[in-house]
Design an enzyme around this catalytic site. Structure first.
Site, PDB file in Angstrom:
ATOM      1  N   SER A 187      33.346   5.491 -14.055  1.00 24.64           N
ATOM      2  CA  SER A 187      33.276   4.032 -14.155  1.00 24.64           C
ATOM      3  C   SER A 187      31.808   3.634 -14.165  1.00 24.64           C
ATOM      4  O   SER A 187      30.956   4.374 -13.683  1.00 24.64           O
ATOM      5  CB  SER A 187      33.973   3.388 -12.970  1.00 24.64           C
ATOM      6  OG  SER A 187      33.202   3.623 -11.816  1.00 24.64           O
ATOM      7  N   GLU A 223      33.770  14.695 -35.327  1.00 26.77           N
ATOM      8  CA  GLU A 223      34.065  13.700 -36.360  1.00 26.77           C
ATOM      9  C   GLU A 223      34.049  12.275 -35.809  1.00 26.77           C
ATOM     10  O   GLU A 223      33.742  11.342 -36.536  1.00 26.77           O
ATOM     11  CB  GLU A 223      35.437  13.968 -36.994  1.00 26.77           C
ATOM     12  CG  GLU A 223      35.424  15.136 -37.944  1.00 26.77           C
ATOM     13  CD  GLU A 223      36.782  15.375 -38.573  1.00 26.77           C
ATOM     14  OE1 GLU A 223      37.447  14.399 -38.942  1.00 26.77           O
ATOM     15  OE2 GLU A 223      37.166  16.536 -38.689  1.00 26.77           O
ATOM     16  N   ASN A 241      39.045  -3.026 -16.804  1.00 19.94           N
ATOM     17  CA  ASN A 241      40.239  -3.162 -15.959  1.00 19.94           C
ATOM     18  C   ASN A 241      41.004  -4.443 -16.221  1.00 19.94           C
ATOM     19  O   ASN A 241      42.223  -4.453 -16.238  1.00 19.94           O
ATOM     20  CB  ASN A 241      39.855  -3.130 -14.481  1.00 19.94           C
ATOM     21  CG  ASN A 241      39.757  -1.708 -13.968  1.00 19.94           C
ATOM     22  OD1 ASN A 241      40.275  -0.790 -14.603  1.00 19.94           O
ATOM     23  ND2 ASN A 241      39.104  -1.523 -12.848  1.00 19.94           N
ATOM     24  N   GLN A 280      35.513   8.102  -8.168  1.00 19.01           N
ATOM     25  CA  GLN A 280      36.925   7.824  -7.896  1.00 19.01           C
ATOM     26  C   GLN A 280      37.693   7.485  -9.163  1.00 19.01           C
ATOM     27  O   GLN A 280      38.766   8.023  -9.424  1.00 19.01           O
ATOM     28  CB  GLN A 280      37.047   6.666  -6.906  1.00 19.01           C
ATOM     29  CG  GLN A 280      38.508   6.310  -6.656  1.00 19.01           C
ATOM     30  CD  GLN A 280      38.719   5.513  -5.389  1.00 19.01           C
ATOM     31  OE1 GLN A 280      37.784   5.111  -4.731  1.00 19.01           O
ATOM     32  NE2 GLN A 280      39.972   5.312  -5.031  1.00 19.01           N
ATOM     33  N   GLU A 335      32.419  11.660  -2.245  1.00 20.63           N
ATOM     34  CA  GLU A 335      33.132  11.581  -0.961  1.00 20.63           C
ATOM     35  C   GLU A 335      34.458  12.321  -1.134  1.00 20.63           C
ATOM     36  O   GLU A 335      34.993  12.387  -2.239  1.00 20.63           O
ATOM     37  CB  GLU A 335      33.349  10.130  -0.541  1.00 20.63           C
ATOM     38  CG  GLU A 335      33.975   9.265  -1.609  1.00 20.63           C
ATOM     39  CD  GLU A 335      35.143   8.473  -1.072  1.00 20.63           C
ATOM     40  OE1 GLU A 335      35.332   8.437   0.147  1.00 20.63           O
ATOM     41  OE2 GLU A 335      35.887   7.920  -1.892  1.00 20.63           O
TER      42      GLU A 335
END
Length: 436
Positions: free
Chosen positions: A129, A243, A195, A5, A60
């Site tokens: 994530s 690089e 986050n 997600q 999903e």
């Protein structure tokens, strides 16, 4: 490659931004004449439509369906939007072993197909994530397959890292430790974004007290855009994908640079700031602009890569760097005295129309490999230990075909990583051994 997600949503914002920078409509048509060369990131269908070279993968369907039905749904090739039927349920073992195994061959087919359309293929950009099941489990499985099939190609990885205070899943520490361990050998460079740090940037600098994921993803998209700008636009000093690895990774295991972006200004303040080269560069070394919660003043920099966009001249940059090197708070490790890599691209940054951030004539994205990030690893390891000492939630993983030994092995690997960082920060005077 957009996995899970988080990966899909960041990818969606990033492609939206690329489209605006290149002058493409939401369905991939060219307005007037498109800016710069589109071939690195888009396939030209020869009937006036440009299709992103991307593969969206989620176990999903809901996130990918949302993208397909959104305003940019017509931009992406539906064949390269792959979704499974049941999700990984925040479980690394489901993403890596049970559910992921069913879909991996289909995904690899599509990846091969995208590669056959390219000339001069350089490497992969991956977005995912570390906390989710698909983002940790499936992406480490995918990286295994990619490393086996394309051993010489680089993988640059943008990973959303579990934040210290906020979390979206209870088992995040498990997933992150397992994923870090299993991708340690396969990733060239992993840019960590957290986050909570991005929330704080939105709150303190963009004056958005309650930021949504869309606001966060727009910030991350700006960083991704700066990193890839040198592939897409002409510039005085271009930085190639390979690089990054050469300049940012002193030792193969220590490949987790911090990301910082400046200037981040709300539209209300944009006209009141000068944004000189020195101001935006020194803002990058402030803890408040880091995209991972850690204090860079406590660590030493091993390598710093500064990617400038817009109206910037090399003379200003050299003066700025000379000035920064005299500051007490910015310490380089002794074995890397030069330590700065520069990239300059002439087109300035753009912003999406609904973004809270103001466009500025010059901006900089800093990627720095610093020993301060050890703070983030030790926090993660502590959380892992608290849960694993009681063997909490472990049965979910074992039930999907993992062994407890894998947890122990992964934890030892991260303890070794923490130690690597600490050793690199020790200076010769502190009693480091002379190995000559």
């Amino acid at each position: 490659l957009h996995v899970g997600q988080a990966g899909c949503q960041i990818g969606y914002q990033a492609w939206q931004l690329y489209g605006l920078e290149h002058g493409l409509t939401p369905d991939g048509k060219c307005i007037d004449n498109c800016y710069a060369d589109l071939s690195p990131f888009y396939t030209d269908t020869k009937n006036g439509k440009f299709v992103p070279r991307s593969v969206f993968i989620d176990l999903e369907p809901s996130v990918i369906d949302e993208i397909k039905s959104g305003p940019y749904g017509k931009l992406f090739h539906p064949e390269f939007m792959i979704s499974g039927k049941e999700d990984a349920a925040n479980n690394f073992a489901r993403g890596h072993y049970t559910v992921g195994k069913e879909i991996i061959d289909k995904v690899m087919d599509k990846v091969r197909k995208q590669l056959e359309n390219t000339e001069g293929f350089q490497g992969f950009l991956m977005y995912h994530s570390y906390g989710g099941g698909t983002g940790s489990g499936f992406s480490s499985l995918l990286l295994d397959y990619i490393a086996r099939e394309f051993p010489k190609k680089n993988v640059l990885d943008f990973a959303v890292y579990p934040a210290p205070q906020m979390s979206t899943a209870v088992v995040e520490p498990y997933n992150a430790v397992l994923a870090t361990h299993s991708t340690m050998e396969n990733n060239a460079v992993t840019f960590l974004v957290d986050n909570e740090a991005v929330y704080n940037i939105c709150k303190n600098q963009l004056d958005i007290p309650y930021a949504s994921y869309k606001d966060l993803n727009q910030m991350i998209a700006q960083v991704v855009s700066s990193v890839t700008a040198s592939l897409r636009f002409e510039g005085e000093l271009n930085v190639d994908l390979n690089e990054f690895q050469t300049n940012l990774v002193p030792f193969p295991r220590v490949h987790f640079p911090l990301v910082t972006y400046a200037p981040i200004l709300p539209i209300s303040k944009a006209g009141h700031e000068r944004n000189s080269t020195f101001e935006i560069t020194s803002a990058c070394f402030e803890p408040g602009n880091q995209m991972v919660v850690c204090d860079p003043r406590l660590g030493k920099y091993m390598a710093v890569c500064l990617l400038y966009r817009g109206d910037v001249v090399p003379k200003d940059i050299n003066a700025t760097i000379a000035k920064l090197k005299t500051k007490r708070t910015i310490q380089m490790v002794e074995w890397s005295p030069a330590g700065f890599k520069i990239g300059i691209n002439s087109p300035p940054m753009s912003v999406t129309p609904d973004s809270a951030q103001a466009p500025t004539p010059r901006s900089v994205c800093m990627l720095s490999n610093t020993t301060a990030i050890v703070e983030a690893w030790s926090r993660l390891n502590d959380k892992f230990d608290l849960m694993f000492n009681k063997r909490a939630f472990v049965h979910w993983y074992v039930g999907e075909g993992m062994e407890e030994g894998e947890f122990v092995e992964s934890r030892e690997d991260l303890a070794a990583l923490e130690q690597d960082y600490l050793e690199l920060g020790i200076s010769e005077e502190d009693g480091g051994d002379d190995e000559y």
